[in-house]
Enzyme design. Structure first.
Site, PDB file in Angstrom:
ATOM      1  N   HIS A  56      10.076  12.130  32.182  1.00  0.00           N
ATOM      2  CA  HIS A  56       9.936  13.001  33.358  1.00  0.00           C
ATOM      3  C   HIS A  56      11.130  12.798  34.289  1.00  0.00           C
ATOM      4  CE1 HIS A  56       5.261  13.524  33.092  1.00  0.00           C
ATOM      5  NE2 HIS A  56       5.897  13.951  32.025  1.00  0.00           N
ATOM      6  N   GLU A  58      11.290  12.256  37.414  1.00  0.00           N
ATOM      7  CA  GLU A  58      11.147  11.141  38.370  1.00  0.00           C
ATOM      8  C   GLU A  58      11.462   9.801  37.730  1.00  0.00           C
ATOM      9  OE1 GLU A  58       8.901  13.519  37.584  1.00  0.00           O
ATOM     10  OE2 GLU A  58       7.324  13.613  39.094  1.00  0.00           O
ATOM     11  N   CYS A  89       4.327   8.796  36.923  1.00  0.00           N
ATOM     12  CA  CYS A  89       5.461   8.736  37.856  1.00  0.00           C
ATOM     13  C   CYS A  89       5.035   8.123  39.189  1.00  0.00           C
ATOM     14  CB  CYS A  89       6.051  10.113  38.051  1.00  0.00           C
ATOM     15  SG  CYS A  89       6.823  10.744  36.548  1.00  0.00           S
TER      16      CYS A  89
HETATM   17 ZN   LIG Z   1       5.517  12.415  35.752  1.00  0.00          ZN
END
Ligand SMILES: [Zn+2]
Length: 146
Positions: A56, A58, A89
């Site tokens: 992801h 982040e 995250c």
């Molecule tokens: Zn995430």
């Protein structure tokens, strides 16, 4: 003089990253991390390219910013991300002790708020910055997929 370094200013940079992800066929989520009005990390979702569900925006931004700082804690840093962070995250952001998180669109199903994931008590959260632009990009992506 008016301060140009608003939350919207940096969210636009995160949106540019999300657009790059979109063009690559990745779910269009982008992130930047800022310290003292300086962007120190800019990333986007790469789960398809890397065949990695943890890739992801982040997660990569956290690693990239920590490398830049040369320390694991992201004190005095702000994360701008186009979509509300998921619980993975949010968990990573908890460990980073990041000072502030600003997100654009909410994720009603998989966002950390719905999941009940806690952030670090020192972390301030701002939501809904350029919400429409961030959300529209997601909608356009999933419309193309159908
Ligand atoms: Zn995430």
């Amino acid at each position: 003089m008016e301060n140009i370094f608003t939350d919207a200013f940096f969210m636009k940079k995160a949106l540019q990253e999300a657009e790059i992800a979109f063009e690559k066929g990745e779910i269009p989520v982008g992130a930047v991390i800022v310290i003292d009005n300086k962007v120190i990390a800019r990333t986007h979702n790469l789960t398809e390219l890397l065949h990695d569900v943890t890739a992801h925006a982040e997660m990569q931004a956290i690693t990239s910013a920590a490398n830049f700082i040369g320390g694991k804690y992201l004190k005095n840093c702000t994360l701008y991300v186009t979509l509300e962070p998921c619980q993975m995250c949010a968990g990573a952001l908890y460990w980073s002790q990041i000072s502030k998180i600003v997100f654009g669109a909410s994720d009603e199903n998989r966002g950390f708020q719905k999941m009940g994931t806690q952030l670090h008590p020192k972390t301030q959260v701002v939501s809904g910055v350029l919400e429409k632009e961030c959300g529209d990009l997601m909608k356009a992506f999933f419309k193309n997929k159908r």
